[in-house]
Design an enzyme around this catalytic site. Structure first.
Site, PDB file in Angstrom:
ATOM      1  N   ALA A   1       0.826  -1.197   0.000  1.00  0.00           N
ATOM      2  CA  ALA A   1       0.000   0.000   0.000  1.00  0.00           C
ATOM      3  C   ALA A   1       0.864   1.252   0.000  1.00  0.00           C
ATOM      4  O   ALA A   1       2.078   1.196   0.227  1.00  0.00           O
ATOM      5  CB  ALA A   1      -0.927   0.000   1.212  1.00  0.00           C
TER       6      ALA A   1
ATOM      7  N   ASP B   1       5.082  -7.399  13.289  1.00  0.00           N
ATOM      8  CA  ASP B   1       5.995  -6.581  12.488  1.00  0.00           C
ATOM      9  C   ASP B   1       6.429  -5.342  13.260  1.00  0.00           C
ATOM     10  O   ASP B   1       6.502  -4.240  12.714  1.00  0.00           O
ATOM     11  CB  ASP B   1       5.329  -6.184  11.170  1.00  0.00           C
ATOM     12  CG  ASP B   1       6.335  -5.647  10.151  1.00  0.00           C
ATOM     13  OD1 ASP B   1       7.544  -5.943  10.294  1.00  0.00           O
ATOM     14  OD2 ASP B   1       5.926  -4.918   9.226  1.00  0.00           O
TER      15      ASP B   1
END
Length: 225
Positions: free
Chosen positions: A21, A147
């Protein structure tokens, strides 16, 4: 980007882009003329037709709507425009930790111990909230970010510390189920079980926070890969 007759989103500038994205700084304008700065994250055009990537993106949006904490970037809206999906989030006026650490290294400075500890504590507050979050029925969401790394930690000019990008997060409510043995996250911040593709839990995120804290104090990477 237009979402509804009552509210309109305008893109001002592109801020960043990743593998799935891109993020823009924009503004939300209501019918009364009220303006608010926002961040708009949308699926990259060439991935918009890939249902697996779209599902991952929707996972993040669905998950983020459950999160409302001072140390987690808030998500306001989810929409679709020009055949792609977008998320409207709060805009954080400040750099991510990766850019902050790069600036410190480039200027041969060091991060003050007190500041490094403060950032780590604030990240842990956000993660503790996410790890223990339940849905409206009282069921644990089972969220693990997976993450945690400097690019996903934002530091505002006012001193706020916020965790962002739950796009790789593992939650029981996910639409897109990760294939067994698939490794997700940045290798330099993975706990051993995550690097091996084994099941992960909240301890995986805490391990990553420890690496980030070490790097802030040492002024260099702990693991290169």
């Amino acid at each position: 980007m237009t979402q509804s007759p009552s509210q309109r989103y305008e893109v001002i500038e592109r801020l960043d882009a990743g593998g799935m994205a891109e993020v823009f700084r924009g503004r939300a304008i209501s019918i009364e003329g009220f303006e608010k700065q926002v961040a708009i994250k949308r699926v990259l055009p060439h991935l918009a037709k890939n249902q697996k990537f779209v599902n991952m993106f929707l996972d993040e949006a669905k998950l983020s709507l459950f999160l409302d904490h001072a140390n987690v970037v808030s998500v306001f809206d989810l929409g679709r425009a020009a055949d792609t999906y977008f998320i409207v989030m709060e805009y954080i006026d400040g750099p991510n930790l990766k850019r902050l650490l790069e600036w410190v290294r480039d200027h041969r400075e060091t991060v003050p111990i007190e500041l490094a500890i403060y950032i780590a504590i604030e990240v842990c507050k956000g993660l503790d909230y996410a790890h223990n979050r339940r849905d409206h029925a009282g069921q644990p969401l089972g969220i693990v970010h997976r993450d945690i790394s400097p690019p996903n930690i934002l530091v505002s000019r006012q001193g706020e510390v916020k965790v962002t990008d739950f796009g790789l997060a593992k939650a029981q409510s996910q639409l897109e189920v990760t294939d067994p043995g698939v490794v997700k996250g940045k290798f330099g911040y993975l706990a051993p079980e995550a690097a091996l593709g084994s099941p992960v839990d909240s301890r995986t995120d805490i391990f990553a926070v420890g690496i980030v804290l070490w790097e802030m104090l040492a002024g260099r990477r702990l693991f290169q890969g």
